[in-house]
Design a protein around this motif. Structure first.
Motif, PDB file in Angstrom:
ATOM      1  N   SER A  44       2.085   8.013 -20.141  1.00  0.00           N
ATOM      2  CA  SER A  44       2.765   6.823 -20.659  1.00  0.00           C
ATOM      3  C   SER A  44       1.753   5.774 -21.102  1.00  0.00           C
ATOM      4  O   SER A  44       1.986   5.046 -22.069  1.00  0.00           O
ATOM      5  CB  SER A  44       3.693   6.226 -19.588  1.00  0.00           C
ATOM      6  N   GLU A  45       0.621   5.710 -20.417  1.00  0.00           N
ATOM      7  CA  GLU A  45      -0.426   4.779 -20.828  1.00  0.00           C
ATOM      8  C   GLU A  45      -1.036   5.221 -22.158  1.00  0.00           C
ATOM      9  O   GLU A  45      -1.344   4.392 -23.020  1.00  0.00           O
ATOM     10  CB  GLU A  45      -1.506   4.691 -19.760  1.00  0.00           C
TER      11      GLU A  45
ATOM     12  N   ILE B 121       1.023   1.185 -21.534  1.00  0.00           N
ATOM     13  CA  ILE B 121       1.501   0.689 -20.243  1.00  0.00           C
ATOM     14  C   ILE B 121       1.772   1.883 -19.323  1.00  0.00           C
ATOM     15  O   ILE B 121       2.625   2.719 -19.617  1.00  0.00           O
ATOM     16  CB  ILE B 121       2.793  -0.139 -20.393  1.00  0.00           C
TER      17      ILE B 121
ATOM     18  N   THR C 156       3.536   2.719 -16.846  1.00  0.00           N
ATOM     19  CA  THR C 156       4.675   2.542 -15.951  1.00  0.00           C
ATOM     20  C   THR C 156       5.123   3.831 -15.279  1.00  0.00           C
ATOM     21  O   THR C 156       5.755   3.800 -14.222  1.00  0.00           O
ATOM     22  CB  THR C 156       5.861   1.948 -16.737  1.00  0.00           C
TER      23      THR C 156
ATOM     24  N   TYR D  71       0.626   4.109  -9.281  1.00  0.00           N
ATOM     25  CA  TYR D  71       0.909   2.677  -9.226  1.00  0.00           C
ATOM     26  C   TYR D  71       2.311   2.415  -8.695  1.00  0.00           C
ATOM     27  O   TYR D  71       3.229   3.227  -8.862  1.00  0.00           O
ATOM     28  CB  TYR D  71       0.815   2.037 -10.610  1.00  0.00           C
ATOM     29  N   GLN D  72       2.474   1.243  -8.091  1.00  0.00           N
ATOM     30  CA  GLN D  72       3.793   0.743  -7.719  1.00  0.00           C
ATOM     31  C   GLN D  72       3.850  -0.715  -8.179  1.00  0.00           C
ATOM     32  O   GLN D  72       3.372  -1.618  -7.497  1.00  0.00           O
ATOM     33  CB  GLN D  72       4.033   0.856  -6.208  1.00  0.00           C
ATOM     34  N   PHE D  73       4.421  -0.909  -9.355  1.00  0.00           N
ATOM     35  CA  PHE D  73       4.488  -2.244  -9.938  1.00  0.00           C
ATOM     36  C   PHE D  73       5.690  -3.008  -9.382  1.00  0.00           C
ATOM     37  O   PHE D  73       6.645  -2.418  -8.866  1.00  0.00           O
ATOM     38  CB  PHE D  73       4.578  -2.148 -11.462  1.00  0.00           C
TER      39      PHE D  73
ATOM     40  N   THR E  51       4.286  -8.216 -12.034  1.00  0.00           N
ATOM     41  CA  THR E  51       3.213  -7.538 -12.758  1.00  0.00           C
ATOM     42  C   THR E  51       3.098  -8.047 -14.185  1.00  0.00           C
ATOM     43  O   THR E  51       4.101  -8.139 -14.907  1.00  0.00           O
ATOM     44  CB  THR E  51       3.449  -6.019 -12.790  1.00  0.00           C
TER      45      THR E  51
ATOM     46  N   PHE F 229       1.380  -6.890 -17.490  1.00  0.00           N
ATOM     47  CA  PHE F 229       0.719  -5.752 -18.109  1.00  0.00           C
ATOM     48  C   PHE F 229      -0.215  -6.218 -19.225  1.00  0.00           C
ATOM     49  O   PHE F 229       0.004  -7.249 -19.858  1.00  0.00           O
ATOM     50  CB  PHE F 229       1.753  -4.770 -18.667  1.00  0.00           C
TER      51      PHE F 229
ATOM     52  N   TYR G 295      -5.126  -3.183 -12.434  1.00  0.00           N
ATOM     53  CA  TYR G 295      -4.019  -2.648 -11.648  1.00  0.00           C
ATOM     54  C   TYR G 295      -4.449  -2.070 -10.306  1.00  0.00           C
ATOM     55  O   TYR G 295      -3.653  -1.380  -9.647  1.00  0.00           O
ATOM     56  CB  TYR G 295      -3.288  -1.562 -12.447  1.00  0.00           C
TER      57      TYR G 295
ATOM     58  N   TYR H 162      -2.127  -2.668  -7.461  1.00  0.00           N
ATOM     59  CA  TYR H 162      -0.830  -2.003  -7.505  1.00  0.00           C
ATOM     60  C   TYR H 162      -0.909  -0.525  -7.106  1.00  0.00           C
ATOM     61  O   TYR H 162       0.097   0.188  -7.183  1.00  0.00           O
ATOM     62  CB  TYR H 162      -0.222  -2.108  -8.905  1.00  0.00           C
TER      63      TYR H 162
END
Length: 333
Positions: free
Chosen positions: A138-139, A144, A146, A151-153, A157, A159, A184, A187
């Motif tokens: 996804s990055e 981003i 997500t 990670y646990q946003f 957060t 971005f 990050y 996170y």
């Protein structure tokens, strides 16, 4: 997993080579004596002779950790520690770690034994490095991360894009690389944070000594360069009279990975090797930092960057890529 990773191999790590067709033709420099109250030796180092730079062997990286990538200014920062590992471990046990203070960046080294390397590999496996769920697709697609399970946003957060990443890398029979966006880290889920802290806080069990590079790259810019923005203005230091002048050295400019369409004052990149490496690097206090230097009638803005054992002219300060190969040692359980 560990058994697959620690496959023994009787052959040495593969060496890569680079050939630069540039030649350096350096005439004997004009020696300008530096006024001083301390008696000086009359012995001088010979100028770097005309030579075709031959390939040099490189080492395989077993593991490394550092901050890499990001937008802007790469060619400038590459000479003061940018995109260089915070630490790197080679398959022959050589371990190099980056240090930093106000005077610049420098490197220290030691040698790990096979049991010490095996201990490190066991630690990172036990921490979950090879089993940690990681997905940065996804990055890569949206910028981003997500969907990345490391990670646990939360609702607070913020971005961002275009920044640098921490790289946690192990090469060998089961190579793996985990990247953590620099903003990050807070996170990270507990399992990912445990792995990150192990790499970030790793300290070798052996005593460190100054890293002695075999090759050095000078970035020589005429005039004051970016030092014009420094307050108070730096006082030019005198380039040692027993070294080839910076004007002479600049004539031996070579093409490198950091070459580009420089704007403004002429900029040269010069490869230093052999007996010239130690005295030239000592002029910079063995630090990766820009200095304003007076050589003859000209002022220069100069930095000296050592090559690490896995780097070449066309492959340095790059975002690391994982490599699969058989290890030259084995670890017993």
């Amino acid at each position: 997993m560990l058994l697959l990773f620690l496959v023994a191999c009787t052959s040495a790590p593969k060496e890569t080579e680079l050939v630069s067709t540039k030649q350096v033709n350096l005439s004997t420099p004009t020696v300008i004596q530096k006024p001083t109250l301390i008696p000086q030796s009359t012995q001088t180092l010979a100028p770097i002779p005309t030579a075709t730079f031959t390939p040099w062997p490189t080492k395989e990286v077993l593991a490394q950790f550092g901050v890499f990538g990001g937008d802007g200014g790469w060619d400038y920062y590459a000479f003061i520690g940018g995109d260089m590992p915070k630490w790197v471990l080679y398959t022959d046990g050589q371990f190099i770690i980056q240090k930093e203070e106000n005077g610049g960046v420098w490197f220290e080294e030691t040698t790990l034994t096979v049991p010490q390397m095996c201990s490190f590999l066991s630690q990172i496996e036990a921490a979950g490095f090879f089993s940690l769920a990681f997905d940065n697709s996804s990055e890569s697609e949206t910028g981003i991360p997500t969907a990345n399970p490391i990670y646990q946003f939360d609702n607070t957060t913020q971005f961002s894009e275009g920044g640098s990443h921490y790289v946690l890398q192990v090469n060998g029979a089961s190579p793996r690389q985990i990247t953590v966006y620099h903003s990050y880290v807070r996170y990270l889920i507990p399992e990912a944070r445990q792995v990150f802290d192990l790499f970030n806080n790793y300290s070798p069990p052996s005593k460190l000594r100054d890293f002695q590079p075999q090759y050095l790259l000078l970035r020589i810019e005429e005039d004051l360069g970016d030092s014009v923005n420094v307050t108070p203005a730096p006082i030019p230091q005198t380039w040692p009279a027993n070294l080839p002048s910076l004007e002479t050295l600049a004539k031996g400019s070579v093409e490198t990975a950091a070459s580009g369409p420089f704007i403004g004052s002429p900029i040269s990149q010069v490869l230093i090797e052999g007996k010239q490496v130690e005295p030239i690097f000592e002029t910079f206090g063995n630090r990766l930092a820009y200095q304003v230097l007076q050589s003859g009638d000209q002022v220069y803005y100069v930095a000296a960057r050592p090559f690490l054992p896995h780097e070449t002219l066309n492959d340095f300060s790059e975002f690391p890529e994982v490599k699969e190969f058989a290890l030259p040692f084995g670890c017993s359980n």
